[in-house]
Design an enzyme around this catalytic site. Structure first.
Site, short mmCIF file in Angstrom:
data_model
loop_
_atom_site.label_atom_id
_atom_site.label_comp_id
_atom_site.label_asym_id
_atom_site.label_seq_id
_atom_site.Cartn_x
_atom_site.Cartn_y
_atom_site.Cartn_z
N TRP A 1 0.87 -1.18 0.00
CA TRP A 1 0.00 0.00 0.00
C TRP A 1 0.90 1.23 0.00
O TRP A 1 1.79 1.38 0.84
CB TRP A 1 -0.89 -0.04 1.25
CG TRP A 1 -1.85 1.09 1.39
CD1 TRP A 1 -2.63 1.66 0.42
CD2 TRP A 1 -2.16 1.79 2.60
NE1 TRP A 1 -3.40 2.66 0.95
CE2 TRP A 1 -3.13 2.77 2.28
CE3 TRP A 1 -1.72 1.68 3.92
CZ2 TRP A 1 -3.66 3.63 3.24
CZ3 TRP A 1 -2.24 2.52 4.87
CH2 TRP A 1 -3.21 3.49 4.53
N ASP B 1 0.83 -4.93 10.73
CA ASP B 1 -0.36 -4.11 10.47
C ASP B 1 -1.52 -5.07 10.28
O ASP B 1 -1.45 -5.99 9.47
CB ASP B 1 -0.15 -3.26 9.21
CG ASP B 1 -1.36 -2.36 8.92
OD1 ASP B 1 -2.05 -1.97 9.88
OD2 ASP B 1 -1.59 -2.04 7.74
N LYS C 1 -12.46 -0.98 8.88
CA LYS C 1 -13.12 -1.95 8.01
C LYS C 1 -14.06 -2.87 8.77
O LYS C 1 -15.22 -3.03 8.42
CB LYS C 1 -12.06 -2.79 7.28
CG LYS C 1 -11.00 -2.02 6.53
CD LYS C 1 -11.56 -1.26 5.36
CE LYS C 1 -10.47 -0.76 4.41
NZ LYS C 1 -9.49 0.13 4.99
#
Length: 408
Positions: free
Chosen positions: A135, A217, A253
């Protein structure tokens, strides 16, 4: 022309996601599809407020003891304990031995930022390793925290659509000792492909041998397998292997709390007596960044995680999201196969989580956007959660036409 102290400033590097989103919003085509923004959508293509979140908000609003005074620099202890327990397990030896510290942050990116600042300022770490691909925001966050160098370790074999374990192993074995390695615990962004337990064991062995510091993460806990414990088992494995580590958690999320910026940084040490010192340094860093974190989102998460009935309802909501994502993956693959689109599309269903790396070249991605108004990132990452029963046919046909007629 009036002079300005700002006149020497040149434009910054455009954010790809926001640039594509702006282009999408200005696109008049009626059947356009936005697969760029990484947010969950319903079958109608709309944002979803989880019912358990709505219920909890009402409970909090009706509670006369709910206040709006600021919390501690490190955030709500109720929230951070719940977040750390969700990550490491309630029976974690590290928690029982008081070798963990939880810090409430401004989303998962905030956890990455202040964690990286701590590693640079307090431990003198200067070299960070990221997966290739990764990302794009990772590198921006890490370098702004003061790191002097970032490198990539091979992760994805685009041609064969699986993890390049040989390349990954070689790169980690040659990594500069005492460097920091960012690892995604589950539902890897953007590939949607995670190492097997055996591969994780090899990664851990290489990192221990080369004295590399793990920075995890976990932004999709529950949305990879549907099992909260299973999705966190890699982090727990590293703790059990004696690693000291950091882990950034995001609740955007799996709670649908994108705009509330609810995150947590968990730090695991091998020595309980170091925790007060770590906490004092984290307070200094938090104070210099944002002073104290916001309350609303963390209250929702803490309330749900600590109450069994709400927790069970939340798990059901997460499985609802996951099942729809799986259905959209299956639907897209079936349509491409029915169209006899050249190539194998097995990777669409073998990858997991919200994202799929579809496997088209940049020129094909541009063709897909310009001719068919289907928007994905340049590397082909698409948000599967934004597929719906009403746009699946259009997306499948668009990919089919792109493969046949665009060079890649």
């Amino acid at each position: 022309m009036t002079s300005s102290v700002f006149s020497s400033i040149e434009p910054g590097i455009p954010n790809e996601i926001f640039a594509l989103h702006e282009e999408f919003c200005n696109d008049p085509y009626k059947k356009k599809v936005d697969l760029v923004k990484g947010a969950y959508r319903t079958d109608e293509g709309k944002p979803w407020v989880l019912p358990v979140v709505r219920k909890t908000e009402i409970i909090l609003a009706n509670d006369e003891n709910t206040f709006h005074e600021s919390e501690h620099f490190l955030g709500s202890s109720e929230f951070t304990y719940a977040a750390t327990s969700l990550l490491l397990g309630e029976n974690s030896v590290a928690i029982q031995d008081k070798r963990t510290l939880g810090v409430q942050t401004l989303g998962g990116t905030g956890a990455l930022s202040i964690g990286a600042q701590f590693l640079k300022k307090c431990l003198g770490r200067s070299h960070f390793y990221l997966s290739d691909p990764h990302w794009k925001a990772y590198e921006i966050i890490i370098m702004q925290a003061g790191f002097e160098k970032s490198s990539c370790y091979r992760y994805w074999n685009a041609e064969k659509q699986y993890i390049d374990m040989d390349g990954l192993s070689e790169d980690l074995s040659k990594a500069e000792p005492n460097s920091v390695v960012l690892l995604q615990a589950c539902a890897h962004n953007p590939t949607g492909c995670d190492p097997t337990p055996e591969q994780w064991a090899k990664i851990a062995s290489l990192m221990k041998k080369n004295r590399l510091f793990p920075f995890f993460d976990i932004a999709y806990q529950g949305l990879a397998s549907g099992d909260m414990d299973k999705d966190a088992e890699t982090v727990r494995y590293f703790v059990d292997q004696g690693f000291e580590l950091m882990c950034a958690q995001s609740f955007s999320k799996n709670f649908g709390l994108y705009g509330e910026r609810v995150g947590s940084l968990t730090i695991v040490s091998n020595c309980a007596h170091t925790m007060p010192h770590i906490a004092s340094k984290m307070i200094n860093i938090a104070e210099g960044n944002y002073l104290v974190p916001p309350l609303h989102g963390s209250r929702i998460v803490a309330s749900v995680l600590k109450k069994p009935a709400l927790f069970q309802e939340w798990q059901s909501c997460v499985k609802t999201m996951l099942n729809r994502i799986i259905a959209m993956r299956s639907g897209l693959k079936k349509r491409l196969e029915a169209l006899k689109t050249p190539g194998s599309w097995d990777h669409i269903t073998s990858q997991r989580g919200m994202f799929c790396l579809i496997g088209l070249a940049p020129a094909q991605i541009e063709y897909l956007r310009k001719k068919h108004h289907v928007y994905t990132l340049e590397n082909g990452r698409m948000n599967v959660a934004a597929l719906t029963p009403s746009n699946l046919d259009h997306v499948a046909w668009s990919i089919h036409d792109t493969v046949l007629n665009a060079k890649g």
